[in-house]
Design a protein around this motif. Sequence first.
Motif, short mmCIF file in Angstrom:
data_model
loop_
_atom_site.label_atom_id
_atom_site.label_comp_id
_atom_site.label_asym_id
_atom_site.label_seq_id
_atom_site.Cartn_x
_atom_site.Cartn_y
_atom_site.Cartn_z
N LYS A 1 0.99 -0.90 0.01
CA LYS A 1 -0.16 -0.41 0.00
C LYS A 1 1.04 1.18 0.00
O LYS A 1 0.66 2.58 -0.26
N TYR A 2 2.27 1.06 0.07
CA TYR A 2 2.59 2.10 0.34
C TYR A 2 4.18 2.49 -1.10
O TYR A 2 4.56 0.94 -1.94
N THR A 3 4.19 3.36 -0.99
CA THR A 3 5.66 2.84 -2.47
C THR A 3 6.86 3.49 -1.69
O THR A 3 7.13 3.50 -0.63
N PRO A 4 7.74 2.72 -2.22
CA PRO A 4 8.84 2.03 -1.38
C PRO A 4 9.47 3.11 -0.84
O PRO A 4 9.96 3.61 0.52
N ASP A 5 9.36 5.25 -1.17
CA ASP A 5 9.47 5.90 -0.85
C ASP A 5 8.78 6.12 0.63
O ASP A 5 9.55 6.29 1.59
N GLU A 6 8.07 5.85 0.45
CA GLU A 6 6.96 6.44 2.12
C GLU A 6 7.13 5.27 2.70
O GLU A 6 6.70 5.59 4.12
N LEU A 7 7.74 3.59 2.60
CA LEU A 7 7.95 2.45 3.12
C LEU A 7 9.29 2.71 4.13
O LEU A 7 9.57 2.62 4.57
N ARG A 8 10.06 3.57 3.33
CA ARG A 8 11.15 3.90 4.12
C ARG A 8 11.19 5.51 5.30
O ARG A 8 11.68 5.22 6.16
N ASP A 9 10.26 6.21 4.66
CA ASP A 9 9.93 7.71 5.24
C ASP A 9 9.09 7.34 6.92
O ASP A 9 9.64 7.35 7.60
N HIS A 10 8.16 6.41 6.37
CA HIS A 10 7.49 6.10 7.13
C HIS A 10 7.39 4.71 8.33
O HIS A 10 6.16 3.97 8.38
N VAL A 11 8.79 3.79 8.15
CA VAL A 11 8.51 2.43 8.39
C VAL A 11 7.74 2.53 10.25
O VAL A 11 6.89 1.25 10.02
N GLY A 12 8.04 3.61 10.54
CA GLY A 12 6.86 2.98 12.02
C GLY A 12 5.56 2.94 11.97
O GLY A 12 4.69 2.02 12.30
N ASP A 13 4.69 3.43 10.58
CA ASP A 13 3.17 2.66 10.10
C ASP A 13 3.63 1.70 10.11
O ASP A 13 2.23 1.60 10.33
N VAL A 14 4.00 1.99 8.97
CA VAL A 14 4.14 0.10 8.58
C VAL A 14 3.78 -0.83 9.73
O VAL A 14 3.14 -1.84 9.88
N THR A 15 5.23 -0.72 10.47
CA THR A 15 5.05 -1.35 11.71
C THR A 15 4.20 -1.94 12.88
O THR A 15 3.78 -2.55 13.19
N ALA A 16 3.27 -0.88 12.84
CA ALA A 16 2.22 -0.71 13.29
C ALA A 16 1.25 -0.96 12.95
O ALA A 16 0.53 -2.18 14.17
N GLU A 17 0.83 -0.53 11.97
CA GLU A 17 -0.16 -2.04 11.28
C GLU A 17 0.23 -3.92 11.41
O GLU A 17 -0.27 -4.16 11.38
N ALA A 18 1.31 -3.31 10.68
CA ALA A 18 1.99 -4.72 11.09
C ALA A 18 1.62 -5.67 12.74
O ALA A 18 1.47 -6.84 12.52
N PHE A 19 1.70 -4.95 13.60
CA PHE A 19 1.83 -5.39 15.05
C PHE A 19 0.48 -5.58 15.09
O PHE A 19 -0.11 -6.68 16.24
N ARG A 20 -0.11 -5.00 14.60
CA ARG A 20 -1.62 -4.92 14.90
C ARG A 20 -2.68 -5.31 14.54
O ARG A 20 -3.15 -6.42 15.01
N TYR A 21 -1.68 -5.99 13.01
CA TYR A 21 -2.36 -7.82 12.87
C TYR A 21 -1.98 -8.69 12.91
O TYR A 21 -2.44 -9.01 13.38
N LEU A 22 -0.44 -8.67 13.71
CA LEU A 22 -0.21 -10.19 14.70
C LEU A 22 -1.40 -10.12 15.74
O LEU A 22 -1.62 -11.03 16.57
#
Length: 193
Positions: free
Chosen positions: A77-98
């Motif tokens: 859902k994130y562009t590679p640049d968004e993922l790099r710059d906002h890794v915390g958002d993706v990590t939070a989403e992944a932890f909520r999923y887990l």
Amino acid sequence: MERETTDKRTEKTKASILQALISLSKKKEINEISIRELTEAAHIHRNTFYLHYTDVYSVLSEIEENMCRDIKHMAEKYTPDELRDHVGDVTAEAFRYLYEQRESCILLLRARSMVSSGKNLLESIFERYLTAYPKSFDRNSLEFQVQFQYCTAGALGIVRYWFEQDFTQSPERMAALTGQLLIKGIQGATQVS
């Protein structure tokens, strides 16, 4: 309409099998669970089980594949640049999923090594994350491979610790800590409040 009914029936059957497997795994080791026990607990016929799976381990494989797919979709859902710059958002989403999938996660941890299960999940995010870096970055270098393995093992250790502590910390807290460790190392983690 018939296809939709069949799909819903399949989903319901697989959900029953998963719940039965989770329940049985709390009482005995995965390799001790027979198909007979599993089908009785799921209230399905053995033949119905064999329409979908070959054995208990094929159920686990499907769980892991589905979770990897879901995590990969999160990262996509994130562009590679968004993922790099906002890794915390993706990590939070992944932890909520887990956290939402914690019973399945615990089942996988009981049945498989953390490295085999968790590595696939994390690589789904990390591979996307790495595309944000220049192509000139040598992903086959010793330095990169060591860092990649270190980050993967570290994140897996955090997830395992969280599970072993019965999810007492929120997904957001664990994600913040993991993100800081991945980005800034141990010094960054000590700065998270």
